[in-house]
Design an enzyme around this catalytic site. Structure first.
Site, PDB file in Angstrom:
ATOM      1  N   GLU A 235       0.801  -1.219   0.000  1.00 42.61           N
ATOM      2  CA  GLU A 235       0.000   0.000   0.000  1.00 42.61           C
ATOM      3  C   GLU A 235       0.840   1.277   0.000  1.00 42.61           C
ATOM      4  O   GLU A 235       0.329   2.359  -0.293  1.00 42.61           O
ATOM      5  CB  GLU A 235      -0.949  -0.006   1.202  1.00 42.61           C
ATOM      6  CG  GLU A 235      -2.006  -1.081   1.115  1.00 42.61           C
ATOM      7  CD  GLU A 235      -2.829  -1.246   2.383  1.00 42.61           C
ATOM      8  OE1 GLU A 235      -3.986  -1.706   2.269  1.00 42.61           O
ATOM      9  OE2 GLU A 235      -2.320  -0.930   3.476  1.00 42.61           O
TER      10      GLU A 235
ATOM     11  N   GLY B 198     -13.273  -3.686   2.691  1.00 43.75           N
ATOM     12  CA  GLY B 198     -14.453  -4.387   2.196  1.00 43.75           C
ATOM     13  C   GLY B 198     -15.666  -3.477   2.254  1.00 43.75           C
ATOM     14  O   GLY B 198     -15.839  -2.708   3.211  1.00 43.75           O
TER      15      GLY B 198
ATOM     16  N   MET C 250      -9.123  -3.136   9.062  1.00 45.12           N
ATOM     17  CA  MET C 250      -8.498  -3.600  10.293  1.00 45.12           C
ATOM     18  C   MET C 250      -7.550  -2.599  10.968  1.00 45.12           C
ATOM     19  O   MET C 250      -6.884  -2.973  11.935  1.00 45.12           O
ATOM     20  CB  MET C 250      -7.743  -4.905  10.004  1.00 45.12           C
ATOM     21  CG  MET C 250      -8.634  -6.012   9.459  1.00 45.12           C
ATOM     22  SD  MET C 250      -7.746  -7.486   8.915  1.00 45.12           S
ATOM     23  CE  MET C 250      -7.270  -8.191  10.483  1.00 45.12           C
ATOM     24  N   GLU C 251      -7.502  -1.345  10.501  1.00 49.11           N
ATOM     25  CA  GLU C 251      -6.555  -0.402  11.101  1.00 49.11           C
ATOM     26  C   GLU C 251      -7.086   1.013  11.344  1.00 49.11           C
ATOM     27  O   GLU C 251      -6.650   1.694  12.281  1.00 49.11           O
ATOM     28  CB  GLU C 251      -5.296  -0.268  10.208  1.00 49.11           C
ATOM     29  CG  GLU C 251      -4.464  -1.502  10.072  1.00 49.11           C
ATOM     30  CD  GLU C 251      -4.962  -2.458   9.000  1.00 49.11           C
ATOM     31  OE1 GLU C 251      -4.699  -3.663   9.109  1.00 49.11           O
ATOM     32  OE2 GLU C 251      -5.622  -1.976   8.037  1.00 49.11           O
TER      33      GLU C 251
ATOM     34  N   ASP D 174     -13.149  -5.710  -2.014  1.00 50.54           N
ATOM     35  CA  ASP D 174     -14.107  -6.819  -1.963  1.00 50.54           C
ATOM     36  C   ASP D 174     -15.390  -6.307  -1.333  1.00 50.54           C
ATOM     37  O   ASP D 174     -15.453  -5.161  -0.881  1.00 50.54           O
ATOM     38  CB  ASP D 174     -13.533  -8.001  -1.161  1.00 50.54           C
ATOM     39  CG  ASP D 174     -13.243  -7.621   0.285  1.00 50.54           C
ATOM     40  OD1 ASP D 174     -14.160  -7.700   1.115  1.00 50.54           O
ATOM     41  OD2 ASP D 174     -12.091  -7.226   0.593  1.00 50.54           O
TER      42      ASP D 174
END
Length: 227
Positions: free
Chosen positions: A11, A77, A173-174, A197
């Site tokens: 990233e 997502g 998740m962050e 996704d």
């Protein structure tokens, strides 16, 4: 100076490569790249995956470089029905959905003894990101809530829970951990998430297929945003 954080090396690798006058600095377990992107002074870092890694890296970034603002870039997502793969979600705010102290009277997601359920992004950064989104083609740009937890969401049941319980637009998740530490230190922040996704049973396969393209779009967007 603008701090730019990504969870994975993928990233931030291209952004590091494009940095002018680059200088690599190691502080503890973290490797920072300082330089110029789109004419702006920046410092880039890979935090690692998950909330603990994200929070620790954010504090190290702030302690070492005192950034004027923090930009967290990456993939996520989709939760909201109108958001699809390769679209962009600009954070209105971010919440840690796996925090549960409801037995003590706190709303689900609120960290005990913290003032906010969700951590709001900086308004001027939001405005600039939305304005840049209007000028770019190939994706739609949305403003919404980032739902953060130490879990890769890949079930329709969990997706519906995040939508109904938190009015989330995307999950990852962050982001909310970075937001929490930035807010504690008084540093304005913004989270950018390109959708890899749709957080359902097909998510692992879709993520594998679209991760690279989502990251490429993220790089292009960050460069325009910095201008």
């Amino acid at each position: 100076m603008i701090g730019i954080i990504g969870a994975m090396e993928e990233e931030v690798a291209k952004l590091k490569e494009l940095c002018e006058d680059r200088e690599e600095i190691q502080k503890g377990p973290y490797f920072f790249v300082k330089g110029k992107l789109s004419g702006k002074e920046v410092v880039l870092c890979k935090a690692g995956i998950g909330k603990v890694n994200a929070a620790a890296c954010t504090q190290a970034l702030i302690d070492t470089f005192s950034p004027s603002q923090i930009l967290n870039t990456g993939v996520a997502g989709a939760i909201a029905e109108e958001i699809h793969v390769l679209d962009l979600l600009v954070s209105k705010d971010a919440v840690q959905y796996d925090m549960d102290a409801t037995e003590f009277g706190y709303p689900r997601g609120q960290i005990p003894r913290e003032e906010d359920l969700a951590f709001p992004a900086e308004e001027k950064m939001i405005e600039k990101a939305l304005a840049v989104g209007k000028t770019m083609q190939g994706f739609h740009t949305f403003l919404g809530r980032v739902a953060t937890g130490d879990c890769f969401v890949s079930s329709q049941e969990k997706k519906e829970f995040l939508r109904k319980e938190f009015q989330a637009s995307c999950c990852e998740m962050e982001g909310a951990a970075i937001a929490q530490i930035a807010r504690k230190n008084g540093v304005p922040f913004l989270i950018l998430r390109f959708i890899s996704d749709e957080a359902n049973t097909k998510a692992p396969m879709t993520y594998t297929e679209f991760e690279r393209k989502a990251i490429a779009q993220s790089v292009d967007f960050v460069l325009e945003f910095l201008k």
